[in-house]
Scaffold this motif. Structure first.
Motif, PDB file in Angstrom:
ATOM      1  N   VAL A  35       0.837  -1.199   0.000  1.00 63.77           N
ATOM      2  CA  VAL A  35       0.000   0.000   0.000  1.00 63.77           C
ATOM      3  C   VAL A  35       0.872   1.248   0.000  1.00 63.77           C
ATOM      4  CG1 VAL A  35      -1.669   1.338   1.357  1.00 63.77           C
ATOM      5  CG2 VAL A  35      -1.976  -1.124   1.073  1.00 63.77           C
ATOM      6  N   ASP A  38       2.396   1.498  -3.516  1.00 64.90           N
ATOM      7  CA  ASP A  38       1.410   1.718  -4.578  1.00 64.90           C
ATOM      8  C   ASP A  38       0.668   3.052  -4.450  1.00 64.90           C
ATOM      9  OD1 ASP A  38       2.090  -0.748  -5.601  1.00 64.90           O
ATOM     10  OD2 ASP A  38       0.361  -1.793  -4.746  1.00 64.90           O
ATOM     11  N   GLU A  39       0.240   3.386  -3.241  1.00 62.91           N
ATOM     12  CA  GLU A  39      -0.601   4.568  -3.061  1.00 62.91           C
ATOM     13  C   GLU A  39       0.160   5.830  -2.669  1.00 62.91           C
ATOM     14  OE1 GLU A  39      -4.044   3.915  -0.605  1.00 62.91           O
ATOM     15  OE2 GLU A  39      -4.246   1.854  -1.350  1.00 62.91           O
ATOM     16  N   TYR A  40       1.309   5.660  -2.044  1.00 59.86           N
ATOM     17  CA  TYR A  40       2.037   6.810  -1.512  1.00 59.86           C
ATOM     18  C   TYR A  40       3.450   6.905  -2.076  1.00 59.86           C
ATOM     19  CZ  TYR A  40      -1.863   6.586   1.725  1.00 59.86           C
ATOM     20  OH  TYR A  40      -3.126   6.529   2.262  1.00 59.86           O
ATOM     21  N   LEU A  60      -0.522  12.843  -6.033  1.00 60.66           N
ATOM     22  CA  LEU A  60      -0.912  12.965  -4.631  1.00 60.66           C
ATOM     23  C   LEU A  60      -0.239  14.194  -4.024  1.00 60.66           C
ATOM     24  CD1 LEU A  60      -2.467  11.741  -2.263  1.00 60.66           C
ATOM     25  CD2 LEU A  60      -0.441  10.356  -1.757  1.00 60.66           C
TER      26      LEU A  60
END
Length: 193
Positions: A35, A38-40, A60
């Protein structure tokens, strides 16, 4: 208006580092790592992105602000521009940057106020705790990587912040087998400036 997000690892007792400033007790492997990558990915230092063979999207965050101690950890490793994919600001009154890619600010509150008015993606508050305490009333979102450890002492999540009711609403909570919990919050309306 761009948002300021305090995205940081913390212990169960709200410490973002041990008393000596290290964060070795925090888990850097386990099922939560996918996570984080992938997300940050925007929050991964350039050398880590290179080692993993990834590139962050900059969607982001496109800007990071950090305290001198946070920046000094990179300097100690010989890295003068830890986040070359982001616009980098370091809050300090007494030091100079060792890279033309890093801007030093003696007034982080005014700097964040100006950055929020610009177009772009989010602004990441990377730490440390004293800077977070200074910017607490500017923080729009919290993303806490809560590690299953109690440090007892160390760098507080919001160092030196005076007492006030600053309310946040939990927007997402994810628990992992590693014991890490990623908790996301947004400031409640009327919950600070």
């Amino acid at each position: 208006m761009r948002e300021l997000t305090y995205y940081v690892a913390t212990s169960l007792d709200g410490r973002i580092a041990a008393p000596d400033g290290t964060w070795g007790a925090f888990l850097d492997e386990g099922d939560h790592m996918d996570v984080l990558v992938d997300e940050y990915a925007d929050t991964l230092p350039g050398h880590v992105q290179n080692a993993l063979g990834i590139r962050s999207s900059g969607t982001l965050f496109d800007t990071v602000i950090m305290g001198w101690t946070t920046y000094a950890a990179a300097l100690d490793a010989g890295i003068v521009s830890p986040y070359p994919h982001l616009r980098q600001f370091v809050a300090t009154r007494h030091r100079q940057s060792e890279s033309p890619d890093v801007t030093v600010t003696a007034d982080p509150v005014a700097t964040v106020r100006e950055l929020r008015e610009e177009d772009g993606a989010g602004i990441w508050l990377a730490g440390g705790g004293d800077l977070a305490g200074t910017l607490i009333d500017s923080v729009d979102r919290l993303i806490l990587k809560i590690n299953p450890v109690v440090l007892g002492d160390g760098v507080p999540l919001f160092g030196g912040a005076s007492y006030a009711d600053r309310s946040f609403e939990r927007t997402r909570l994810r628990a992992f087998d590693s014991g890490v919990v990623i908790a996301e919050y947004t400031r409640r309306a009327g919950g600070g400036s």
